[in-house]
Design an enzyme around this catalytic site. Structure first.
Site, PDB file in Angstrom:
ATOM      1  N   THR A  71       0.847  -1.171   0.000  1.00  0.00           N
ATOM      2  CA  THR A  71       0.000   0.000   0.000  1.00  0.00           C
ATOM      3  C   THR A  71       0.890   1.232   0.000  1.00  0.00           C
ATOM      4  OG1 THR A  71      -1.627  -1.225   1.331  1.00  0.00           O
ATOM      5  CG2 THR A  71      -1.782   1.155   1.411  1.00  0.00           C
TER       6      THR A  71
ATOM      7  N   GLY B 224       1.022  -1.845   5.069  1.00  0.00           N
ATOM      8  CA  GLY B 224       1.421  -3.005   5.854  1.00  0.00           C
ATOM      9  C   GLY B 224       0.335  -3.895   6.395  1.00  0.00           C
ATOM     10  N   GLY B 225      -0.875  -3.932   5.796  1.00  0.00           N
ATOM     11  CA  GLY B 225      -1.882  -4.898   6.204  1.00  0.00           C
ATOM     12  C   GLY B 225      -2.172  -4.831   7.697  1.00  0.00           C
TER      13      GLY B 225
END
Length: 544
Positions: A353, A435-436
């Protein structure tokens, strides 16, 4: 010609930009210098990132915006994330003997991308509410020129291609666009995206709507369907962005602000509020105690996140219940020094992202996240348009009883969540990270370091970080520490019962974070930081 690379920290008097690629920071600063506002600059940043950081985001991905004129009460959310197409249901995959949605290929191209529509909606808001005067074409020009004339391939893109090229080179159009001569380009070599430049030229001329209807949309859908997608032109033309009210929670002397469902913004706010309650026990910002409390809080919060966060049009749960004083106090009571609670069953929330932030001379501020989900999304080029499609739909479950079960017209759960912090009625900081599952944890590290521990933006972003969760192929969650932490911190955490491992200094695993900070006095002053883990930079604009 030698290009000056912006630093990772800057101060300014008339606006500032932080982005994970220095060319994007430069594009936003150029718009500010031309008299553009924060939204106009952010569109330039976002479109440039879609070209020069294609492994992390793109026109075929999604976005979420927080927008403020500087007053904390005016913060609005713009959801630019698309739903599953009308022909998708669990049976689509189960009847093909697939028990989960594939991560790569045309089958994983099942949601409409919202990023371009988000640029269009933000632009209209800028024109109508902030009286923005720059043309739409002006804002996309930098992105177009980089795609047409070329740009230096970043170290991060080159490394990502080296890692994932074996999985992606068979996808339609991938080699032609990203692997010239079939080889991974070396960092610093010139990369061009001619097909994408033509698409950007069309968008500049015809507006954001041309991405969703007309010849460009037809070409993209035709290419996707040839690769196995079931998306239709009707799915594209039906898409609309949403303006939403953000979530808020008291933090320190102010309030933290984040995005509602279908994002995990509520998880970020819960973690911050719980840390605020337990701050007397945290030690310093590099202590084992600080990490321990963060990890144990994250375990509790993610259980609730996974239970209730989904597209509110399909599962309407009042997320404010999770931010109530009594509820959070009960969770805080579970967290004890040196006591490791059982690891809950939480899903994998990996993903790549970009976060970027802009503040202009009037103190107007935006915090934005764009994403394709996994590196290069599904890997499929949508026809000859240069647009690579997201694979966000693989976040759906094929189990109808689960809250994030796949349904036609439904948006998947999103890890994306842009953040702001306000104090005394003014937005003081925009911040965020890729980073989820790491996004809420990194946001906690950044804001706690900036506000509770008093670190500068540069120190808050660059300091060593941790990450709790699972990565691909692992059966249980673990804790990772950057190797810059003292060995005693590792030893203390291990002694308390944490399962942990080292990762290299400034590891990509920790995400790419950033901060944009505004301060008021006689006028606004600005500071910003970008992450040394990225290829980013900050650029300030001063009064001339």
């Amino acid at each position: 010609m030698t290009r000056t690379v912006p630093p990772l920290f800057a101060q300014a008097s008339a606006g500032i930009v932080s982005a994970p690629h220095f060319l994007a920071a430069e594009a936003g600063a150029n718009i500010l210098r031309c008299g553009g506002n924060a939204i106009e600059a952010a569109i330039a940043v976002g479109s440039t990132l879609a070209v020069v950081y294609p492994h992390m985001n793109g026109l075929g991905g999604d976005a979420f915006w927080l927008i403020s004129d500087g007053n904390s009460e005016t913060v609005r959310g713009l959801a630019a994330a698309g739903p599953a197409g009308q022909y998708y249901s669990p049976a689509t995959f189960l009847d093909a003997h697939l028990h989960e949605i594939p991560f790569r290929g045309g089958r994983s191209a099942l949601t409409v991308p919202g990023a371009v529509a988000g640029w269009g909606s933000a632009y209209e808001f800028s024109r109508n509410t902030w009286h923005g005067a720059l043309s739409w074409g002006d804002l996309l020009e930098g992105a177009y020129l980089h795609a047409a004339r070329g740009f230096p391939i970043s170290p991060n893109q080159s490394a990502t291609l080296a890692r994932f090229a074996p999985d992606l080179r068979e996808q339609p159009g991938f080699v032609q666009q990203y692997l010239p001569n079939g080889e991974v380009p070396i960092a610093g070599t010139l990369g061009t995206q001619y097909a994408l430049s033509e698409t950007l030229k069309t968008l500049a001329k015809e507006g954001a709507d041309s991405f969703y209807q007309g010849s460009l949309a037809e070409t993209m859908i035709r290419g996707l369907r040839a690769a196995g997608s079931l998306l239709t032109e009707a799915d594209m033309s039906a898409f609309k962005t949403d303006w939403v009210e953000p979530l808020r929670v008291a933090f320190g002397d102010g309030e933290a602000i984040n995005f509602p469902a279908p994002t995990q913004g509520v998880a970020s706010l819960m973690i911050l509020s719980l840390l605020d309650r337990l701050k007397a026990d945290l030690g310093d910002h590099l202590s084992a105690d600080f990490i321990h409390y963060n990890v144990e809080i994250t375990k509790q919060v993610f259980q609730w996140r996974d239970r209730v966060v989904a597209d509110p049009y399909f599962h309407d749960f009042d997320l404010q219940q999770l931010l109530q004083e009594g509820f959070l106090t009960d969770i805080a009571a579970l967290i004890q020094p040196g006591r490791v609670l059982p690891t809950p069953d939480i899903g994998i929330g990996d993903g790549d992202t970009v976060w970027f932030g802009v503040a202009d001379a009037a103190g107007r501020t935006v915090s934005v996240i764009q994403s394709l989900y996994h590196e290069f999304g599904c890997g499929v080029m949508a026809g000859d348009t240069g647009v690579i499609w997201n694979n966000r739909g693989c976040a759906f479950s094929l189990k109808t009883e689960q809250i994030n079960g796949l349904e036609p017209g439904k948006r998947p759960f999103h890890t994306l969540n842009p953040a702001m912090y306000a104090e005394n009625g003014r937005v003081q900081m925009a911040y965020g990270s890729m980073g989820g599952d790491g996004q809420p944890q990194t946001q906690a590290a950044i804001l706690m370091r900036a506000k509770h521990f008093g670190l500068s933006p540069e120190e808050a972003v660059a300091s060593p970080r941790w990450l709790y969760g699972r990565t691909w192929g692992e059966r249980s969650a673990g804790l990772r520490l950057e190797h810059r932490y003292p060995k005693q911190v590792y030893a203390d955490l291990q002694r308390w019962g944490h399962s942990l491992s080292w990762v290299p200094d400034y590891s990509d695993v920790m995400g790419h974070a950033g901060i944009v900070k505004s301060s008021t006095g006689l006028g606004y002053t600005f500071a910003a930081a970008a992450d040394p883990r990225s290829d980013g930079g900050v650029m300030g604009v001063d009064v001339t």
